[in-house]
Design a protein around this motif. Structure first.
Motif, PDB file in Angstrom:
ATOM      1  N   VAL A 391      63.389  64.690  25.289  1.00  0.00           N
ATOM      2  CA  VAL A 391      63.481  65.749  24.290  1.00  0.00           C
ATOM      3  C   VAL A 391      64.926  66.235  24.210  1.00  0.00           C
ATOM      4  CG1 VAL A 391      62.650  68.025  23.601  1.00  0.00           C
ATOM      5  CG2 VAL A 391      61.100  66.428  24.753  1.00  0.00           C
ATOM      6  N   LEU A 392      65.506  66.218  23.007  1.00  0.00           N
ATOM      7  CA  LEU A 392      66.919  66.559  22.818  1.00  0.00           C
ATOM      8  C   LEU A 392      67.156  68.030  22.527  1.00  0.00           C
ATOM      9  CD1 LEU A 392      67.981  63.514  20.604  1.00  0.00           C
ATOM     10  CD2 LEU A 392      68.309  63.807  23.074  1.00  0.00           C
ATOM     11  N   ARG A 393      66.126  68.703  22.020  1.00  0.00           N
ATOM     12  CA  ARG A 393      66.268  70.119  21.693  1.00  0.00           C
ATOM     13  C   ARG A 393      64.880  70.758  21.709  1.00  0.00           C
ATOM     14  NH1 ARG A 393      67.844  69.487  15.252  1.00  0.00           N
ATOM     15  NH2 ARG A 393      65.845  68.645  14.539  1.00  0.00           N
ATOM     16  N   ASP A 394      64.819  72.047  21.882  1.00  0.00           N
ATOM     17  CA  ASP A 394      63.535  72.748  21.882  1.00  0.00           C
ATOM     18  C   ASP A 394      62.840  72.556  20.532  1.00  0.00           C
ATOM     19  OD1 ASP A 394      64.310  73.631  24.350  1.00  0.00           O
ATOM     20  OD2 ASP A 394      64.533  75.739  23.796  1.00  0.00           O
ATOM     21  N   VAL A 395      61.548  72.243  20.583  1.00  0.00           N
ATOM     22  CA  VAL A 395      60.761  72.128  19.354  1.00  0.00           C
ATOM     23  C   VAL A 395      59.428  72.847  19.557  1.00  0.00           C
ATOM     24  CG1 VAL A 395      61.802  69.968  18.572  1.00  0.00           C
ATOM     25  CG2 VAL A 395      59.800  69.897  20.055  1.00  0.00           C
ATOM     26  N   SER A 396      58.880  73.335  18.488  1.00  0.00           N
ATOM     27  CA  SER A 396      57.631  74.085  18.544  1.00  0.00           C
ATOM     28  C   SER A 396      56.436  73.152  18.434  1.00  0.00           C
ATOM     29  CB  SER A 396      57.570  75.107  17.399  1.00  0.00           C
ATOM     30  OG  SER A 396      58.648  76.010  17.484  1.00  0.00           O
ATOM     31  N   ALA A 397      55.316  73.601  18.988  1.00  0.00           N
ATOM     32  CA  ALA A 397      54.070  72.857  18.849  1.00  0.00           C
ATOM     33  C   ALA A 397      53.780  72.612  17.372  1.00  0.00           C
ATOM     34  CB  ALA A 397      52.921  73.641  19.478  1.00  0.00           C
ATOM     35  N   GLY A 398      53.314  71.407  17.061  1.00  0.00           N
ATOM     36  CA  GLY A 398      53.012  71.044  15.678  1.00  0.00           C
ATOM     37  C   GLY A 398      54.162  70.389  14.945  1.00  0.00           C
ATOM     38  N   THR A 399      55.340  70.322  15.564  1.00  0.00           N
ATOM     39  CA  THR A 399      56.487  69.679  14.931  1.00  0.00           C
ATOM     40  C   THR A 399      56.287  68.157  14.899  1.00  0.00           C
ATOM     41  OG1 THR A 399      58.002  71.402  15.695  1.00  0.00           O
ATOM     42  CG2 THR A 399      58.983  69.286  15.061  1.00  0.00           C
ATOM     43  N   VAL A 400      56.482  67.569  13.724  1.00  0.00           N
ATOM     44  CA  VAL A 400      56.466  66.111  13.612  1.00  0.00           C
ATOM     45  C   VAL A 400      57.843  65.624  14.032  1.00  0.00           C
ATOM     46  CG1 VAL A 400      56.049  64.150  12.102  1.00  0.00           C
ATOM     47  CG2 VAL A 400      54.796  66.275  11.732  1.00  0.00           C
ATOM     48  N   LEU A 401      57.912  64.924  15.143  1.00  0.00           N
ATOM     49  CA  LEU A 401      59.186  64.657  15.805  1.00  0.00           C
ATOM     50  C   LEU A 401      60.016  63.603  15.069  1.00  0.00           C
ATOM     51  CD1 LEU A 401      57.986  64.643  19.526  1.00  0.00           C
ATOM     52  CD2 LEU A 401      58.906  66.550  18.189  1.00  0.00           C
TER      53      LEU A 401
END
Length: 435
Positions: A391-401
């Motif tokens: 993981v390169l940066r904080d992402v929120s639940a539900g984010t399509v990566l």
């Protein structure tokens, strides 16, 4: 002539049955071994599993307690040629043994990619119970197999293949295929994890990661992406529509919205929850008055939309049919004809910079089907490449990566094959535009 008759004739001619090498002796692999042992002219001659005891137990349940474990490749080959089954902990060993078909039941995309690529180069046919691998690099593997005169195929018994058979039938009798799909066994819960389904997994005798991949929707998304690519159908919307539906209401539900249904368009894949599971279905359309009248007489409804339904799929019990088809007919049960669909990677929970993705059916991500075009233009990460990504940066639940969110492990075989497949598709697009 039936496959069994033809397999027997082949055995009489060659003096031996079709020899199958199997990777993975879990729930699916065990079923395959036992069922194949009951089919004349076919035998599982070798099993590779990281826990060799599972392989020995699978052979024992199939009535073989003489399996050889360990030894050099030459020793294992001699055992197979003498009619003695073998067990190894190294899947790659199978590519150098006197086997006709390699079946992957590992469910791990990287294992499938390694086995299929090496196996094809070694002159083996490849049969996949690993649909997770197929929706990541299946087009490249199918093209490679074709060029080498081998067969690459997804196995019968899984919903994509059984639904593809219905698609072929509906097309063959002159109907338009409006929708093809399956019933989903579990209510959809994208947040499901191995821990949250642990009790249910124990009760069902399942691996909790496998059950989590069913409940969170990943498995359904993977299977319908494989169907879209194998039957040259489309994904009308990200995640599809997935309504609750009964068997009786299939033809009313899965029609275009302009005719009162849920579909944005015709010629697509979709799924439903409810009592349609564990079956597969195709909605066909014909509006010629003579056909509408005949279908009504035959009890198929008022038309012009008709449901064609198979109420079951038999998983590993049917999978040996694909081995027979590959060896005898030299054709796949299902392989990508086009690259219409991708399974995108979605954050199951908030992810923090520096974390590692654990893959399908785990704690961190789930899959969502979309068109391949949308996946490409959005820079999205295929689910089959997610395991081990950073993981390169904080992402929120539900984010399509996307590739801005995670860095894929490019040292894997499946990532290498995927880059080759991407280049193949890019080249075809350029050629198509030039022509």
């Amino acid at each position: 002539m039936s496959y069994v008759d033809r397999l027997r004739a082949r055995e009489r001619e060659l003096g031996r049955p079709v020899r199958v090498g199997l990777v993975g002796a879990g729930q699916m692999g065990l079923g395959f071994v036992v069922q194949a042992s009951r089919i004349a002219g076919m035998e599982v001659a070798a099993i590779a599993d990281i826990a060799p005891e599972r392989g020995r137990q699978a052979f024992a349940q199939a009535g073989r307690d003489d399996a050889v474990t360990g030894g050099s490749r030459a020793e294992l080959a001699r055992a197979i040629e003498s009619g003695t089954p073998v067990v190894t902990d190294d899947a790659q060993t199978l590519t150098g043994l006197p086997l006709d078909v390699l079946v992957d039941a590992s469910g791990v995309p990287e294992v499938g990619a390694q086995l299929a690529f090496a196996g094809l180069l070694a002159g083996k046919d490849i049969a996949m119970l690993n649909v997770e691998c197929d929706v990541t690099v299946g087009l490249l593997l199918a093209r490679l197999a074709n060029g080498l005169g081998r067969v690459y195929t997804v196995c019968r018994g899984d919903e994509p293949v059984e639904c593809k058979a219905l698609v072929d039938y509906v097309r063959d009798i002159g109907f338009e295929v409006v929708c093809a799909g399956k019933g989903k066994n579990n209510p959809l819960n994208p947040a499901a994890t191995p821990d949250s389904v642990a009790d249910e997994a124990v009760a069902k005798g399942m691996n909790p990661h496998m059950l989590a991949s069913f409940v969170d929707g990943s498995k359904t998304m993977i299977e319908l992406a494989a169907l879209a690519n194998g039957a040259n159908l489309r994904v009308a919307a990200r995640g599809m529509t997935g309504p609750h539906c009964t068997v009786e209401a299939l033809a009313e539900t899965f029609r275009p919205a302009t005719d009162g249904g849920v579909l944005p368009d015709a010629g697509v894949v979709d799924y439903c929850t409810g009592p349609v599971a564990p079956g597969v279905f195709v909605i066909g359309r014909s509006d010629h008055p003579a056909i509408v009248e005949e279908m009504a007489y035959l009890g198929m409804g008022k038309g012009p939309y008709y449901s064609f339904y198979r109420p079951y799929h038999l998983a590993s019990v049917e999978a040996p049919l694909t081995v027979a088809q590959a060896v005898l007919d030299r054709t796949p049960s299902l392989a990508p004809q086009a690259w219409n669909a991708e399974v995108l990677t979605v954050a199951k929970r908030d992810l923090r910079q520096g974390e590692s993705i654990d893959g399908i059916g785990g704690e961190t991500v789930y899959g969502l089907t979309d068109s391949a075009a949308n996946a490409r233009t959005g820079g999205h990460v295929p689910l089959g490449l997610a395991a081990g990504a950073r993981v390169l940066r904080d992402v929120s639940a539900g984010t399509v990566l996307t590739t801005a969110d995670v860095a894929v492990d490019e040292t894997t075989t499946i990532a290498t094959l995927r880059r080759l497949q991407d280049r193949l598709l890019e080249g075809e697009e350029v050629l198509g535009a030039w022509i």
